[in-house]
Write a protein that holds these residues in place. Structure first.
Motif, PDB file in Angstrom:
ATOM      1  N   ALA A   1       0.786  -1.284  -0.165  1.00  0.00           N
ATOM      2  CA  ALA A   1      -0.340   0.387   0.175  1.00  0.00           C
ATOM      3  C   ALA A   1       0.421   1.441   0.038  1.00  0.00           C
ATOM      4  CB  ALA A   1      -0.351   0.023   1.215  1.00  0.00           C
ATOM      5  N   ILE A   2       1.665   1.138   0.456  1.00  0.00           N
ATOM      6  CA  ILE A   2       2.982   2.501   1.117  1.00  0.00           C
ATOM      7  C   ILE A   2       3.257   2.344  -0.516  1.00  0.00           C
ATOM      8  CG2 ILE A   2       4.680   3.310   1.826  1.00  0.00           C
ATOM      9  CD1 ILE A   2       3.884   2.490   4.842  1.00  0.00           C
ATOM     10  N   GLU A   3       3.990   1.279  -0.975  1.00  0.00           N
ATOM     11  CA  GLU A   3       4.513   1.257  -2.396  1.00  0.00           C
ATOM     12  C   GLU A   3       4.081   1.770  -3.730  1.00  0.00           C
ATOM     13  OE1 GLU A   3       6.921  -2.295  -2.574  1.00  0.00           O
ATOM     14  OE2 GLU A   3       8.561  -1.258  -1.094  1.00  0.00           O
ATOM     15  N   ARG A   4       2.379   1.515  -3.248  1.00  0.00           N
ATOM     16  CA  ARG A   4       2.374   1.501  -4.694  1.00  0.00           C
ATOM     17  C   ARG A   4       2.410   2.894  -5.304  1.00  0.00           C
ATOM     18  NH1 ARG A   4      -2.540  -1.657  -2.521  1.00  0.00           N
ATOM     19  NH2 ARG A   4      -2.136  -3.995  -2.703  1.00  0.00           N
ATOM     20  N   ARG A   5       2.041   3.989  -4.439  1.00  0.00           N
ATOM     21  CA  ARG A   5       2.684   5.504  -4.660  1.00  0.00           C
ATOM     22  C   ARG A   5       3.489   6.325  -4.707  1.00  0.00           C
ATOM     23  NH1 ARG A   5      -3.002   8.741  -4.516  1.00  0.00           N
ATOM     24  NH2 ARG A   5      -3.532   7.252  -2.692  1.00  0.00           N
ATOM     25  N   THR A   6       5.196   5.486  -3.818  1.00  0.00           N
ATOM     26  CA  THR A   6       5.671   5.666  -3.634  1.00  0.00           C
ATOM     27  C   THR A   6       7.290   4.757  -4.855  1.00  0.00           C
ATOM     28  OG1 THR A   6       5.985   5.614  -1.763  1.00  0.00           O
ATOM     29  CG2 THR A   6       8.547   5.298  -2.022  1.00  0.00           C
ATOM     30  N   SER A   7       8.028   6.289  -5.548  1.00  0.00           N
ATOM     31  CA  SER A   7       8.504   5.984  -6.790  1.00  0.00           C
ATOM     32  C   SER A   7       9.767   6.612  -6.660  1.00  0.00           C
ATOM     33  CB  SER A   7       7.912   6.204  -7.693  1.00  0.00           C
ATOM     34  OG  SER A   7       8.806   5.949  -9.063  1.00  0.00           O
ATOM     35  N   GLU A   8      11.477   7.127  -6.819  1.00  0.00           N
ATOM     36  CA  GLU A   8      12.092   6.976  -7.838  1.00  0.00           C
ATOM     37  C   GLU A   8      11.957   7.793  -8.960  1.00  0.00           C
ATOM     38  OE1 GLU A   8      14.882   8.333  -5.727  1.00  0.00           O
ATOM     39  OE2 GLU A   8      13.077   8.686  -4.459  1.00  0.00           O
ATOM     40  N   ALA A   9      10.876   7.893  -9.526  1.00  0.00           N
ATOM     41  CA  ALA A   9      10.200   8.004 -11.001  1.00  0.00           C
ATOM     42  C   ALA A   9      11.145   9.377 -10.960  1.00  0.00           C
ATOM     43  CB  ALA A   9       8.999   7.997 -11.613  1.00  0.00           C
ATOM     44  N   LEU A  10      10.362  10.033 -11.943  1.00  0.00           N
ATOM     45  CA  LEU A  10      10.339  11.486 -13.146  1.00  0.00           C
ATOM     46  C   LEU A  10       8.813  12.204 -12.820  1.00  0.00           C
ATOM     47  CD1 LEU A  10      12.515  14.600 -13.843  1.00  0.00           C
ATOM     48  CD2 LEU A  10      12.005  13.616 -15.522  1.00  0.00           C
ATOM     49  N   GLU A  11       8.714  13.254 -12.214  1.00  0.00           N
ATOM     50  CA  GLU A  11       7.659  13.464 -12.493  1.00  0.00           C
ATOM     51  C   GLU A  11       6.957  14.776 -14.106  1.00  0.00           C
ATOM     52  OE1 GLU A  11       4.003  16.261 -10.304  1.00  0.00           O
ATOM     53  OE2 GLU A  11       5.271  15.116  -9.116  1.00  0.00           O
ATOM     54  N   LEU A  12       6.764  14.334 -14.169  1.00  0.00           N
ATOM     55  CA  LEU A  12       6.503  15.264 -15.527  1.00  0.00           C
ATOM     56  C   LEU A  12       4.583  15.719 -15.779  1.00  0.00           C
ATOM     57  CD1 LEU A  12       8.515  13.094 -18.815  1.00  0.00           C
ATOM     58  CD2 LEU A  12       9.188  15.446 -17.107  1.00  0.00           C
ATOM     59  N   GLU A  13       4.585  16.928 -15.239  1.00  0.00           N
ATOM     60  CA  GLU A  13       3.679  17.703 -15.949  1.00  0.00           C
ATOM     61  C   GLU A  13       2.734  18.559 -17.344  1.00  0.00           C
ATOM     62  OE1 GLU A  13       0.140  19.875 -12.625  1.00  0.00           O
ATOM     63  OE2 GLU A  13       2.371  19.478 -11.742  1.00  0.00           O
ATOM     64  N   LEU A  14       1.500  18.054 -17.139  1.00  0.00           N
ATOM     65  CA  LEU A  14       1.160  18.386 -19.381  1.00  0.00           C
ATOM     66  C   LEU A  14       0.229  19.210 -18.754  1.00  0.00           C
ATOM     67  CD1 LEU A  14       2.062  18.404 -22.081  1.00  0.00           C
ATOM     68  CD2 LEU A  14       0.264  17.057 -21.842  1.00  0.00           C
ATOM     69  N   CYS A  15      -0.218  20.927 -19.807  1.00  0.00           N
ATOM     70  CA  CYS A  15      -1.216  21.112 -19.334  1.00  0.00           C
ATOM     71  C   CYS A  15      -1.060  21.760 -20.953  1.00  0.00           C
ATOM     72  CB  CYS A  15      -0.861  22.221 -18.355  1.00  0.00           C
ATOM     73  SG  CYS A  15      -2.322  23.678 -18.179  1.00  0.00           S
ATOM     74  N   THR A  16      -2.559  21.369 -21.286  1.00  0.00           N
ATOM     75  CA  THR A  16      -2.589  21.687 -22.672  1.00  0.00           C
ATOM     76  C   THR A  16      -3.779  21.792 -23.086  1.00  0.00           C
ATOM     77  OG1 THR A  16      -1.733  21.561 -24.968  1.00  0.00           O
ATOM     78  CG2 THR A  16      -2.034  19.272 -23.331  1.00  0.00           C
ATOM     79  N   ALA A  17      -5.407  21.831 -23.846  1.00  0.00           N
ATOM     80  CA  ALA A  17      -5.871  22.600 -25.032  1.00  0.00           C
ATOM     81  C   ALA A  17      -6.425  20.469 -24.833  1.00  0.00           C
ATOM     82  CB  ALA A  17      -6.236  22.385 -26.169  1.00  0.00           C
TER      83      ALA A  17
END
Length: 431
Positions: free
Chosen positions: A321-337
């Motif tokens: 449960a703790i690990e499912r949203r724990t990651s060393e991954a890079l976060e990319l946030e995209l905002c567009t039409a």
């Protein structure tokens, strides 16, 4: 008869919610008192989590027929909760008899599924899976309005909400729904994963996406161990969990230390609730980086954890449960039409640049897509090359903002936001 009696007791003793901004110098104190019932702790935590409030401390007590909990919370900017709309919403929801309520935050939580078709997917994780699923939905004229995708221990699960690209309402034609089911199952079976690949269309009603993802992953037994790499074994991200007996009070005591992160408490309480355990007492403290949680629990039948096998299962499920949203991954946030096929194009670009999506949150608001992707390289062992991000920025959109959140262990260390105007990807779509 028992249900009617419980309803009567609840009407005679309605929940009381106190929101105090004076007693703590750096947090808003929310106190909830109510007649006790199984799942009430999760309901309260879910409301606070859906508002993106950060729970710094919590005290829980529910012995006997009465339930009381106190939360010290701040907003995502680190400030007290002073917005009258948010304060009134918390009081209205938590003092109501209704369990399922529309979320104040449009991109998170609950919506009536009559407005869209809800699709649940689960199968073996592999690079490019989300890209393939998105391409199929685009070819079938479906627009992904919001979705959440998790991967853990070689399993992938997704809850995807789609509308008809022409009507912007739920897909209702039985033949078309049957085609969607058939083609998505074929994608999930791409690894010859015939026994575990599943695709279902959810019944109308209300559904909390993140809780449902926990339930799907739990049902798929993602908590069962796969061999960890040496890097994962040495990582400080792994939680430390103990499950001990409290013989004199006939409880089981669960303690957890792990890296703090948003919605951690929700993930833990969700899992304990779905495993049919009741939290009678608990305390939560968070520091700058670490969170400590301690719970006194019993099974719903009143018994504590009674065997070594059950003890091991509790530890495995909470770690998952703790690990499912724990990651060393890079976060990319995209905002567009937003448009039909946007998710398919974005995920294809990630795949072509050798990025693997470990988790994703897809949402639309007022015709604008606001998507978060948590990505690694294909091996999951090496940091994402900044040159790869540059290449993606040159391809990704007609008019989009891409926010890159570099972690301290990655480079470059600072956060960057780029707005850019590239027409190449979109020219052929309008011709």
């Amino acid at each position: 008869m028992e249900d009617e009696y419980a309803k009567l007791i609840r009407r005679m003793n309605p929940p009381r919610v106190t929101i105090d901004n004076d007693s703590s110098p750096d947090a808003t104190v929310i106190q909830v008192e109510s007649v006790n019932k199984h799942g009430i702790l999760l309901e309260v935590v879910q409301v606070l989590s859906d508002l993106d409030l950060v729970i710094k401390k919590a005290y829980i007590s529910s012995d006997g027929g009465w339930f009381m909990e106190v939360f010290n919370v701040i907003d995502h900017d680190g400030s007290k909760v002073t917005d009258d709309g948010v304060v009134n919403y918390i009081k209205k929801v938590l003092e109501s008899d209704a369990i399922y309520v529309p979320s104040l935050n449009g991109s998170v939580g609950l919506k009536p599924s009559e407005d869209y078709t809800s699709i649940e997917l689960v199968g073996t994780d592999r690079p490019g899976l989300l890209s393939e699923v998105s391409a199929v939905l685009t070819d079938l004229g479906c627009n992904v309005v919001d979705a959440e995708i998790w991967t853990h221990n070689a399993r992938a699960a997704a809850v995807v909400h789609v509308t008809d690209g022409k009507t912007n309402f739920a897909v209702e034609d039985p033949k078309r729904l049957s085609t969607i089911k058939k083609l998505l199952r074929n994608v999930l079976k791409g690894n010859n994963d015939l026994e575990t690949a599943k695709m279902t269309l959810s019944a109308p009603g209300y559904m909390h996406r993140q809780r449902r993802l926990h339930q799907i992953m739990f049902a798929e037994r993602d908590y069962e161990k796969v061999e960890k790499t040496e890097q994962e074994k040495e990582s400080g991200l792994r939680p430390h969990i103990t499950v001990m007996d409290c013989v004199e009070k006939d409880y089981t005591v669960v303690t957890m230390r792990c890296v703090d992160r948003p919605k951690l408490l929700f993930d833990v309480i969700c899992t304990l609730t779905d495993m049919q355990y009741v939290v009678f007492h608990g305390v939560v403290h968070t520091g700058d980086m670490e969170a400590y949680q301690e719970y006194y629990i019993r099974h719903v039948d009143g018994s504590p954890v009674s065997s070594e096998a059950e003890r091991e299962r509790v530890m495995q499920c909470l770690e998952a449960a703790i690990e499912r949203r724990t990651s060393e991954a890079l976060e990319l946030e995209l905002c567009t039409a937003d448009r039909v096929g946007l998710l398919s194009d974005i995920t294809r670009i990630f795949r072509e640049n050798s990025l693997c999506i470990k988790r994703a949150e897809i949402s639309t608001e007022g015709g604008t897509a606001k998507d978060k992707f948590y990505v690694t390289d294909m091996t999951s062992n090496n940091p994402v090359d900044p040159k790869t991000i540059d290449a993606i920025q040159r391809q990704i959109g007609e008019q989009a903002a891409l926010h890159v959140r570099w972690k301290s262990s990655q480079s470059p260390p600072e956060e960057t936001t780029m707005s850019f105007l590239f027409g190449n990807l979109f020219k052929w779509q309008s011709s």
